[in-house]
Design a protein around this motif. Structure first.
Motif, short mmCIF file in Angstrom:
data_model
loop_
_atom_site.label_atom_id
_atom_site.label_comp_id
_atom_site.label_asym_id
_atom_site.label_seq_id
_atom_site.Cartn_x
_atom_site.Cartn_y
_atom_site.Cartn_z
N GLN A 73 2.38 -16.24 0.22
CA GLN A 73 3.70 -15.65 0.71
C GLN A 73 4.18 -15.19 -0.60
OE1 GLN A 73 5.18 -15.66 3.94
NE2 GLN A 73 6.35 -14.08 2.72
N LYS A 74 4.23 -15.83 -1.65
CA LYS A 74 4.76 -15.17 -2.73
C LYS A 74 4.08 -13.74 -3.16
CE LYS A 74 6.25 -19.63 -4.90
NZ LYS A 74 6.20 -20.68 -5.94
N ALA A 75 2.96 -13.81 -2.96
CA ALA A 75 2.07 -12.73 -3.38
C ALA A 75 2.44 -11.48 -2.48
CB ALA A 75 0.52 -12.69 -3.34
N VAL A 76 2.47 -11.83 -1.15
CA VAL A 76 3.10 -10.73 -0.14
C VAL A 76 4.44 -10.41 -0.50
CG1 VAL A 76 4.06 -10.54 2.11
CG2 VAL A 76 1.87 -11.52 1.87
N ASP A 77 5.42 -11.08 -0.94
CA ASP A 77 6.63 -10.74 -1.40
C ASP A 77 6.85 -9.65 -2.59
OD1 ASP A 77 7.74 -12.05 0.73
OD2 ASP A 77 8.37 -14.02 -0.50
N LEU A 124 1.93 -5.10 5.98
CA LEU A 124 1.82 -5.51 7.49
C LEU A 124 0.73 -4.70 8.10
CD1 LEU A 124 5.53 -5.92 8.52
CD2 LEU A 124 3.95 -7.96 7.94
N GLY A 125 0.61 -3.41 7.71
CA GLY A 125 -0.22 -2.52 8.33
C GLY A 125 -0.06 -2.32 9.73
N SER A 126 1.12 -2.38 10.09
CA SER A 126 1.35 -2.36 11.50
C SER A 126 1.20 -0.81 12.23
CB SER A 126 2.89 -2.64 11.75
OG SER A 126 3.68 -1.57 11.21
N GLY A 127 0.83 0.20 11.40
CA GLY A 127 0.63 1.64 11.74
C GLY A 127 -0.82 1.81 11.66
N TRP A 180 -18.77 2.61 8.21
CA TRP A 180 -18.70 1.84 9.57
C TRP A 180 -18.35 0.45 8.90
CZ3 TRP A 180 -19.96 2.42 14.71
CH2 TRP A 180 -19.67 1.33 15.40
N GLN A 181 -18.84 -0.31 7.95
CA GLN A 181 -18.34 -1.46 7.80
C GLN A 181 -16.88 -1.61 7.25
OE1 GLN A 181 -19.84 -4.92 4.49
NE2 GLN A 181 -21.40 -3.95 6.04
N MET A 182 -16.57 -0.75 6.23
CA MET A 182 -14.99 -0.47 5.87
C MET A 182 -14.24 -0.35 7.24
SD MET A 182 -13.36 -0.67 2.97
CE MET A 182 -12.47 -1.54 3.72
N ASN A 183 -14.41 0.39 7.99
CA ASN A 183 -13.81 0.58 9.18
C ASN A 183 -13.36 -0.72 10.20
OD1 ASN A 183 -12.05 2.48 10.79
ND2 ASN A 183 -13.88 2.36 12.35
N GLU A 184 -14.68 -1.35 10.19
CA GLU A 184 -14.71 -2.41 11.10
C GLU A 184 -14.11 -3.74 10.22
OE1 GLU A 184 -15.69 -2.76 14.38
OE2 GLU A 184 -15.72 -0.74 14.28
N VAL A 185 -14.36 -3.95 9.09
CA VAL A 185 -13.61 -4.78 8.16
C VAL A 185 -12.03 -4.62 8.31
CG1 VAL A 185 -13.12 -5.71 6.08
CG2 VAL A 185 -15.45 -5.50 6.96
N ASN A 186 -11.60 -3.35 8.25
CA ASN A 186 -10.27 -3.02 8.33
C ASN A 186 -9.47 -3.70 9.55
OD1 ASN A 186 -9.35 -2.21 5.72
ND2 ASN A 186 -9.99 -0.15 6.18
N LYS A 187 -10.46 -3.49 10.57
CA LYS A 187 -9.85 -4.20 11.89
C LYS A 187 -9.61 -5.62 11.93
CE LYS A 187 -12.26 -0.65 14.76
NZ LYS A 187 -13.47 -0.48 15.74
N LEU A 188 -10.31 -6.03 11.07
CA LEU A 188 -10.23 -7.64 11.07
C LEU A 188 -8.98 -8.11 9.90
CD1 LEU A 188 -14.08 -8.53 10.52
CD2 LEU A 188 -12.68 -8.22 12.54
N VAL A 189 -8.65 -7.42 9.20
CA VAL A 189 -7.41 -7.59 8.24
C VAL A 189 -6.04 -6.90 8.87
CG1 VAL A 189 -6.67 -7.06 6.12
CG2 VAL A 189 -9.33 -7.41 6.27
N TRP A 190 -6.06 -5.65 9.31
CA TRP A 190 -4.97 -5.10 9.95
C TRP A 190 -4.96 -4.77 11.30
CZ3 TRP A 190 -2.25 -5.24 5.70
CH2 TRP A 190 -3.00 -5.00 4.41
N PRO A 191 -3.75 -4.69 11.86
CA PRO A 191 -2.62 -5.14 11.29
C PRO A 191 -2.36 -6.76 11.21
CG PRO A 191 -2.14 -4.87 13.74
CD PRO A 191 -3.70 -4.48 13.56
N ALA A 192 -1.51 -7.07 10.02
CA ALA A 192 -1.29 -8.44 9.70
C ALA A 192 0.18 -8.54 10.09
CB ALA A 192 -1.58 -8.77 8.21
N ALA A 193 0.54 -9.41 11.15
CA ALA A 193 1.91 -9.44 11.73
C ALA A 193 2.87 -10.27 10.59
CB ALA A 193 1.88 -10.23 13.01
N LYS A 194 2.53 -11.34 9.88
CA LYS A 194 3.20 -11.92 9.14
C LYS A 194 2.97 -11.61 7.63
CE LYS A 194 3.87 -16.10 12.13
NZ LYS A 194 3.70 -17.28 12.36
N GLY A 195 2.02 -10.70 7.46
CA GLY A 195 1.50 -10.26 5.92
C GLY A 195 0.21 -10.59 5.94
#
Length: 378
Positions: free
Chosen positions: A348-352, A362-365, A290-305
């Protein structure tokens, strides 16, 4: 440390910076271990649980080692202030909520937010559905539970927005880090994280039915909906050391491994749940999923990375920190943060870098799971 019934301000917690706190006996220094890996210490802000699954996965799956780093995770606890551990040189990086860390900066801690992993707040106030409490305005005259220690300012901001004075219009009760006070109806509304204490309610037995409580048995006040949410889990770095090229490069490498860890937990939450349980968490498997699922909601999606700090969310956090008063009239901050309070340069360098390695940054899906909780979260 045993909790008392009196509320402790975030400024008092920040003041612990002067006293230090015990997580390591000696200051952290750059060392090279076996295999030529650079040893890096990350101070977590609480005990091992899925809130930190991305970091645990980055260690276990070798994502930090790919970056030449041997990352040691330092477990947190009630008497550990992560930003203090970082500022006093006992860790290389720390995970901490933004308002708490900014309060420590104002007290003299030289720290900088270099990665805003949680893009959204996970804090709720929860009441029984039959209580008539559906918004902060309904708190008037009620017993309102919260943890104190700098966790309360979203609550105070929400009440202030509703026209309530936290010092006069409600009875504030400092609750334990569980939901027993609400379940026993000792308080009318309780503080809860979406990924932890709220699940504890759904893992408890409803004495009226003999079955577990259901979501419809409760009323949730979500500070994101109210408009008083503040930024939470971020990666903080040592500001002075960011002037050193080697530390800059290390920071990018650390964040790149971190991104891979969180992306892995987004895509394989069950496996990350198992990693957390194996780490020694006292919470059960269904609770951790449950916690993993809910935490993922706080991280993803990440519009700018993942980890890129949103200026609007940052400014809202700072504004609430400067303008919202607690029950004795104190604010989190006396003035706007000075100096390098945050930067997106390294993330930003890490995202790239992660994107170039084929990681979905991004995790848009992203689509959350449906998690079935069991009694006690087992």
């Amino acid at each position: 440390m045993r909790r008392t019934r009196s509320l402790i301000s975030v400024a008092a917690v920040a003041g612990l910076l002067l006293a230090g706190c015990g997580t390591a006996d000696t200051p952290s220094t750059t060392t090279t271990g076996a295999g030529g890996l650079t040893t890096v210490k990350l101070q977590l802000q609480w005990f091992f649980q899925a809130q930190f699954a991305g970091y645990i996965a980055a260690v276990d799956k070798g994502f930090y080692k790919e970056q030449g780093l041997d990352v040691q995770l330092l477990e947190g606890g009630v008497d550990i202030v992560p930003q203090t551990v970082l500022a006093t040189g006992k860790a290389d990086y720390a995970v901490a909520w933004v308002p708490k860390a900014l309060a420590s900066r104002e007290q003299g801690a030289g720290i900088t937010d270099v990665g805003q992993i949680f893009a959204r707040s996970g804090t709720y106030q929860v009441a029984f559905a039959g209580s008539g409490i559906k918004s902060p305005a309904d708190f008037k005259g009620k017993k309102v539970g919260n943890w104190g220690f700098g966790n309360e300012f979203e609550l105070f901001a929400g009440m202030t927005k509703a026209g309530l004075d936290p010092g006069k219009d409600v009875t504030l009760v400092q609750q334990q880090f569980d939901m027993q006070a609400l379940l026993k109806k000792e308080i009318d509304v309780a503080q809860a994280m979406s990924y932890n204490e709220y699940a504890q309610l759904l893992e408890a037995t409803n004495p009226a039915t003999g079955a577990l409580y259901k979501a419809e048995d409760f009323s949730i006040i979500d500070w994101k909906t109210v408009g008083s949410s503040m930024l939470q889990d971020a990666v903080w770095a040592n500001t002075d050391k960011l002037g050193d090229k080697a530390y800059q490069e290390q920071t990018v490498k650390f964040l790149t491994g971190t991104i891979k860890g969180w992306a892995y937990c987004r895509d394989k939450p069950d496996e990350c749940r198992d990693m957390v349980v194996a780490k020694g968490s006292k919470l059960g498997k269904s609770h951790q999923l449950w916690q993993m699922n809910e935490v993922n909601k706080l991280v993803w999606p990440a519009a700018k990375g993942i980890g890129i700090i949103d200026e609007t969310a940052w400014n809202q956090t700072v504004d609430i920190s400067m303008t919202t008063k607690n029950q004795v009239g104190d604010t989190v901050l006396k003035k706007k943060p000075e100096g390098l309070s945050y930067t997106n340069d390294y993330m930003q360098k890490a995202v790239d870098a992660a994107k170039a390695a084929g990681v979905d940054v991004l995790g848009s899906g992203f689509a959350p799971q449906t998690v079935t909780l069991t009694a006690g979260g087992a």
